[in-house]
Scaffold this motif. Structure first.
Motif, PDB file in Angstrom:
ATOM      1  N   GLU A  66      -2.065   8.177  -4.551  1.00 42.25           N
ATOM      2  CA  GLU A  66      -1.915   7.632  -2.714  1.00 42.25           C
ATOM      3  C   GLU A  66      -3.345   6.987  -2.310  1.00 42.25           C
ATOM      4  O   GLU A  66      -3.609   6.253  -1.104  1.00 42.25           O
ATOM      5  CB  GLU A  66      -1.817   8.445  -1.913  1.00 42.25           C
ATOM      6  CG  GLU A  66      -1.365   7.894  -0.496  1.00 42.25           C
ATOM      7  CD  GLU A  66      -0.824   8.597   1.213  1.00 42.25           C
ATOM      8  OE1 GLU A  66      -1.014   9.109   1.480  1.00 42.25           O
ATOM      9  OE2 GLU A  66       0.026  10.052   0.234  1.00 42.25           O
ATOM     10  N   HIS A  67      -4.267   7.744  -2.159  1.00 46.86           N
ATOM     11  CA  HIS A  67      -5.414   7.545  -2.209  1.00 46.86           C
ATOM     12  C   HIS A  67      -6.094   6.075  -2.715  1.00 46.86           C
ATOM     13  O   HIS A  67      -6.978   5.973  -2.299  1.00 46.86           O
ATOM     14  CB  HIS A  67      -6.928   8.348  -2.595  1.00 46.86           C
ATOM     15  CG  HIS A  67      -7.153   9.243  -3.732  1.00 46.86           C
ATOM     16  ND1 HIS A  67      -6.295   9.449  -4.526  1.00 46.86           N
ATOM     17  CD2 HIS A  67      -8.025   8.888  -4.165  1.00 46.86           C
ATOM     18  CE1 HIS A  67      -6.846  10.280  -5.431  1.00 46.86           C
ATOM     19  NE2 HIS A  67      -8.132   9.127  -5.776  1.00 46.86           N
ATOM     20  N   GLN A  69      -4.261   3.105  -3.420  1.00 49.62           N
ATOM     21  CA  GLN A  69      -3.736   2.323  -3.010  1.00 49.62           C
ATOM     22  C   GLN A  69      -3.950   1.152  -1.871  1.00 49.62           C
ATOM     23  O   GLN A  69      -4.933   2.130  -1.038  1.00 49.62           O
ATOM     24  CB  GLN A  69      -2.299   2.802  -2.645  1.00 49.62           C
ATOM     25  CG  GLN A  69      -1.629   3.855  -4.066  1.00 49.62           C
ATOM     26  CD  GLN A  69      -0.164   4.055  -3.719  1.00 49.62           C
ATOM     27  OE1 GLN A  69       0.516   3.531  -2.449  1.00 49.62           O
ATOM     28  NE2 GLN A  69       1.050   4.508  -4.245  1.00 49.62           N
ATOM     29  N   ARG A  71      -4.379  -0.588   1.192  1.00 43.99           N
ATOM     30  CA  ARG A  71      -2.496  -0.468   3.193  1.00 43.99           C
ATOM     31  C   ARG A  71      -2.629  -1.814   3.238  1.00 43.99           C
ATOM     32  O   ARG A  71      -3.153  -2.472   2.881  1.00 43.99           O
ATOM     33  CB  ARG A  71      -4.110   0.135   3.952  1.00 43.99           C
ATOM     34  CG  ARG A  71      -4.446   1.306   3.207  1.00 43.99           C
ATOM     35  CD  ARG A  71      -5.072   2.419   4.846  1.00 43.99           C
ATOM     36  NE  ARG A  71      -6.250   1.723   4.528  1.00 43.99           N
ATOM     37  CZ  ARG A  71      -7.311   1.479   5.550  1.00 43.99           C
ATOM     38  NH1 ARG A  71      -7.097   1.754   6.941  1.00 43.99           N
ATOM     39  NH2 ARG A  71      -8.386   0.877   5.281  1.00 43.99           N
ATOM     40  N   THR A  74      -3.671  -5.167   8.262  1.00 44.20           N
ATOM     41  CA  THR A  74      -3.365  -5.266   9.625  1.00 44.20           C
ATOM     42  C   THR A  74      -3.662  -6.073  10.239  1.00 44.20           C
ATOM     43  O   THR A  74      -4.587  -7.265   9.814  1.00 44.20           O
ATOM     44  CB  THR A  74      -4.565  -4.255  10.330  1.00 44.20           C
ATOM     45  OG1 THR A  74      -4.173  -3.307   9.851  1.00 44.20           O
ATOM     46  CG2 THR A  74      -4.545  -4.002  12.033  1.00 44.20           C
TER      47      THR A  74
END
Length: 131
Positions: A66-67, A69, A71, A74
């Motif tokens: 997860e760390h 991946q 994001r 935005t």
């Protein structure tokens, strides 16, 4: 064309010209025969060459922690708000600074601190011009 030394027409050797032409044709045919051995790979279609690479890339993808991946992106609208501009002035005199006069559209003002002044303050010297 006339020969410059004697002003008489140049004699053509038709047999020698014919021999040169025959050698030229033989070299062309020899080059055409050797071309497929030397450059035949260029005739292979691109899909056929890439076929092997596609089968190698069919490996299963490993799920990243997860760390590591990435994001999702935005949208810019979340951080930057664009306010409509006031109407454009009719004269060039009014055009100068027309956006900075409106409170919402002011240009950013940053105070510039001189390194020289801070240096004088650290040494407790007077802030006078120096050489």
């Amino acid at each position: 064309m006339a020969d410059r030394r004697t002003d008489r027409p140049r004699l053509c050797n038709f047999v020698a010209q014919d021999d040169c032409w025959k050698k030229y044709i033989e070299r062309e045919q020899e080059a055409a025969r050797r071309w497929s051995h030397k450059w035949g790979f260029l005739k292979t279609p691109l899909e056929e060459l890439i076929e092997d690479e596609k089968t190698e890339n069919a490996k299963p993808k490993i799920q990243l922690p997860e760390h590591l991946q990435v994001r999702p992106v935005t949208p810019v609208e979340k951080y930057i708000k664009v306010i409509p501009s006031p109407p454009v002035p009719k004269t060039t005199q009014g055009f100068i600074g027309w956006r900075s006069a409106v409170p919402g559209l002011e240009l950013e003002r940053v105070q510039i601190q001189s390194c020289k002044g801070t240096f004088f303050k650290d040494l407790k010297w007077p802030c006078e011009p120096s050489d």
